[in-house]
Design a protein around this motif. Structure first.
Motif, PDB file in Angstrom:
ATOM      1  N   SER A 147      -1.766  -4.921   0.230  1.00  9.13           N
ATOM      2  CA  SER A 147      -2.904  -4.047   0.537  1.00  9.13           C
ATOM      3  C   SER A 147      -2.895  -2.812  -0.349  1.00  9.13           C
ATOM      4  CB  SER A 147      -2.848  -3.609   2.003  1.00  9.13           C
ATOM      5  OG  SER A 147      -2.927  -4.714   2.865  1.00  9.13           O
ATOM      6  N   LEU A 148      -4.080  -2.398  -0.771  1.00 16.21           N
ATOM      7  CA  LEU A 148      -4.228  -1.139  -1.491  1.00 16.21           C
ATOM      8  C   LEU A 148      -4.139   0.013  -0.499  1.00 16.21           C
ATOM      9  CD1 LEU A 148      -7.246  -2.062  -3.797  1.00 16.21           C
ATOM     10  CD2 LEU A 148      -4.836  -1.977  -4.442  1.00 16.21           C
ATOM     11  N   SER A 149      -3.397   1.027  -0.856  1.00 18.42           N
ATOM     12  CA  SER A 149      -3.255   2.182   0.032  1.00 18.42           C
ATOM     13  C   SER A 149      -4.597   2.883   0.212  1.00 18.42           C
ATOM     14  CB  SER A 149      -2.235   3.167  -0.544  1.00 18.42           C
ATOM     15  OG  SER A 149      -2.152   4.323   0.263  1.00 18.42           O
ATOM     16  N   GLU A 150      -4.890   3.280   1.434  1.00 17.19           N
ATOM     17  CA  GLU A 150      -6.115   4.023   1.720  1.00 17.19           C
ATOM     18  C   GLU A 150      -5.897   5.524   1.646  1.00 17.19           C
ATOM     19  OE1 GLU A 150      -7.541   2.713   5.480  1.00 17.19           O
ATOM     20  OE2 GLU A 150      -8.049   0.686   4.766  1.00 17.19           O
ATOM     21  N   ARG A 151      -4.649   5.941   1.420  1.00 23.73           N
ATOM     22  CA  ARG A 151      -4.331   7.370   1.329  1.00 23.73           C
ATOM     23  C   ARG A 151      -4.040   7.757  -0.111  1.00 23.73           C
ATOM     24  NH1 ARG A 151       0.290   8.483   5.663  1.00 23.73           N
ATOM     25  NH2 ARG A 151       1.242   6.736   4.522  1.00 23.73           N
ATOM     26  N   ARG A 152      -4.486   8.922  -0.504  1.00 24.78           N
ATOM     27  CA  ARG A 152      -4.213   9.412  -1.849  1.00 24.78           C
ATOM     28  C   ARG A 152      -2.732   9.778  -1.955  1.00 24.78           C
ATOM     29  NH1 ARG A 152      -9.217  11.315  -4.071  1.00 24.78           N
ATOM     30  NH2 ARG A 152     -10.784   9.820  -3.363  1.00 24.78           N
ATOM     31  N   ALA A 237      -4.917   3.253  -6.770  1.00 25.25           N
ATOM     32  CA  ALA A 237      -5.442   2.333  -5.766  1.00 25.25           C
ATOM     33  C   ALA A 237      -6.871   2.694  -5.408  1.00 25.25           C
ATOM     34  CB  ALA A 237      -4.557   2.362  -4.522  1.00 25.25           C
ATOM     35  N   ALA A 238      -7.196   3.992  -5.453  1.00 23.39           N
ATOM     36  CA  ALA A 238      -8.562   4.426  -5.135  1.00 23.39           C
ATOM     37  C   ALA A 238      -9.562   3.823  -6.109  1.00 23.39           C
ATOM     38  CB  ALA A 238      -8.645   5.951  -5.148  1.00 23.39           C
ATOM     39  N   LEU A 239      -9.236   3.837  -7.410  1.00 22.60           N
ATOM     40  CA  LEU A 239     -10.138   3.236  -8.391  1.00 22.60           C
ATOM     41  C   LEU A 239     -10.108   1.717  -8.302  1.00 22.60           C
ATOM     42  CD1 LEU A 239     -12.103   3.554 -10.701  1.00 22.60           C
ATOM     43  CD2 LEU A 239     -10.167   3.712 -12.286  1.00 22.60           C
ATOM     44  N   ALA A 240      -8.911   1.144  -8.149  1.00 32.91           N
ATOM     45  CA  ALA A 240      -8.812  -0.312  -8.012  1.00 32.91           C
ATOM     46  C   ALA A 240      -9.612  -0.806  -6.815  1.00 32.91           C
ATOM     47  CB  ALA A 240      -7.349  -0.734  -7.881  1.00 32.91           C
ATOM     48  N   GLY A 241      -9.640   0.000  -5.741  1.00 27.72           N
ATOM     49  CA  GLY A 241     -10.386  -0.384  -4.546  1.00 27.72           C
ATOM     50  C   GLY A 241     -11.881  -0.450  -4.765  1.00 27.72           C
TER      51      GLY A 241
END
Length: 370
Positions: A147-152, A237-241
């Motif tokens: 899972s991609l992290s939802e937190r910065r 992860a924010a951009l990958a998401g």
């Protein structure tokens, strides 16, 4: 040391519920792989006690893959070679890796840590985020997506890089997040990667496309560069998401595009432009036909300051949609994570000694490929 020591079964269940230079390498082409279930198992008898990182490794390693790409042309000799990198299982049939791992390759094989091989088909790639998605023919039984992290991420946060540095499969290195919101430039690309994560976890050629994870097993970033010099980088992860789901569904992703050249306002720029503060982004160029054409004003000339040529006379971007823009990193991150092509931005800027607001409708970044 983080004291997280999860039960492996609960860890994997949680993960599945949430669904140098460039660090790749080229080697001579090998024979095609054999698909199917392997009898190779990891020996788990008589093991040392380990640590939180041991439990983390056990929980995610089956979802981290080795990728071999065939048909890559050597730019110097024209000979056909093979690229190598890392990847990770994103959902029940897709592997995420770096775009530069795929490069000009025409076919890819994927190997799991249990020894299974499978063929993979490219379904989407994005040059501007260095991300690519492969569809695989086989996923070993029981292997779950990461899972991609939802937190910065924050500076000082413990992380681990997992992948295949220099071809040594299933390797882990540990460190911390050393920096966030970096803007990463590559000599062979006429743009910068936004919102990049910096880490001191050892990253070498072959790590590209592998996950940089936190101690909960969530992906903080997709490793895309490093050379064993105690500094490595990962696409956040924010951009990958934002990018990866579009690659899965449509095979491509459109990035917001203003069409400007820019420079952070430092002390020299502020002095040369009679600015009250050393903050914001100076517009150095406006490209013909771009979203900024006719909206923003570029620098008109340069002046010498302490051995540098300093642009003067251009607009200074101070905020976008109410969000402060103190430097070019903030501007690129805001565009990458908060906007889409077609969005109208309210840009607060300083022009000719006055603070004004202009509206700009974003375009889509021109497509580029290998």
């Amino acid at each position: 040391m983080h004291d997280f020591r999860p039960d492996r079964r609960s860890f994997l269940a949680a993960a599945s519920a949430g669904l140098a230079s460039v660090a790749g390498c080229v080697e001579p082409r090998a024979e095609s792989s054999i698909e199917g279930d392997s009898s190779h198992d990891i020996d788990r008898e008589n093991l040392a006690e380990g640590s939180a990182f041991t439990d983390l490794y056990d929980a995610i390693i089956e979802s981290v893959t080795q990728i071999r790409v065939f048909g890559i042309e050597d730019p110097n000799t024209g000979a056909e070679g093979r690229g190598q990198g890392s990847g990770f299982l994103y959902d029940d049939r897709h592997i995420v890796t770096n775009d530069h791992v795929i490069a000009t390759g025409q076919a890819a094989d994927v190997r799991y840590i249990n020894g299974d091989w499978t063929s993979a088909t490219l379904v989407g790639r994005d040059y501007h985020s260095d991300l690519a998605v492969l569809e695989v023919d086989h996923v070993p039984k029981g292997v779950t997506p990461l899972s991609l992290s939802e937190r910065r991420p924050v500076v000082g946060q413990q992380v681990a890089a997992v992948g295949n540095p220099l071809g040594y499969e299933g390797s882990m290195s540990a460190g911390i997040v050393s920096g966030v919101d970096r803007t990463l430039d590559f000599p062979d690309r006429a743009f910068s990667f936004p919102n990049v994560i910096q880490t001191d976890a050892a990253v070498n050629p072959g790590n590209s496309g592998g996950p940089l994870v936190d101690l909960d097993g969530n992906i903080v970033g997709v490793i895309n560069s490093g050379g064993g010099d105690n500094i490595g980088f990962a696409i956040s992860a924010a951009l990958a998401g934002r990018v990866v789901p579009s690659l899965v569904d449509d095979g491509s992703y459109e990035h917001s595009y203003m069409g400007i050249g820019l420079r952070s306002v430092d002390r020299l720029v502020a002095e040369a432009n009679d600015l009250p503060e050393a903050t914001g982004v100076l517009v150095t160029d406006v490209f013909d036909g771009s979203a900024a054409d006719g909206v923003l004003k570029p620098a008109s000339r340069t002046v010498p300051r302490r051995g540098e040529s300093i642009p003067v006379g251009g607009d200074v971007v101070l905020a976008m949609d109410g969000e402060p823009i103190p430097d070019r990193h903030a501007l690129s991150t805001h565009l990458a994570l908060e906007t889409s092509p077609g969005d109208a931005l309210a840009i607060r800027l300083r022009r000719d000694g006055e603070t004004i607001t202009r509206e700009l409708t974003l375009g889509a970044r021109p497509s580029v490929s290998w």
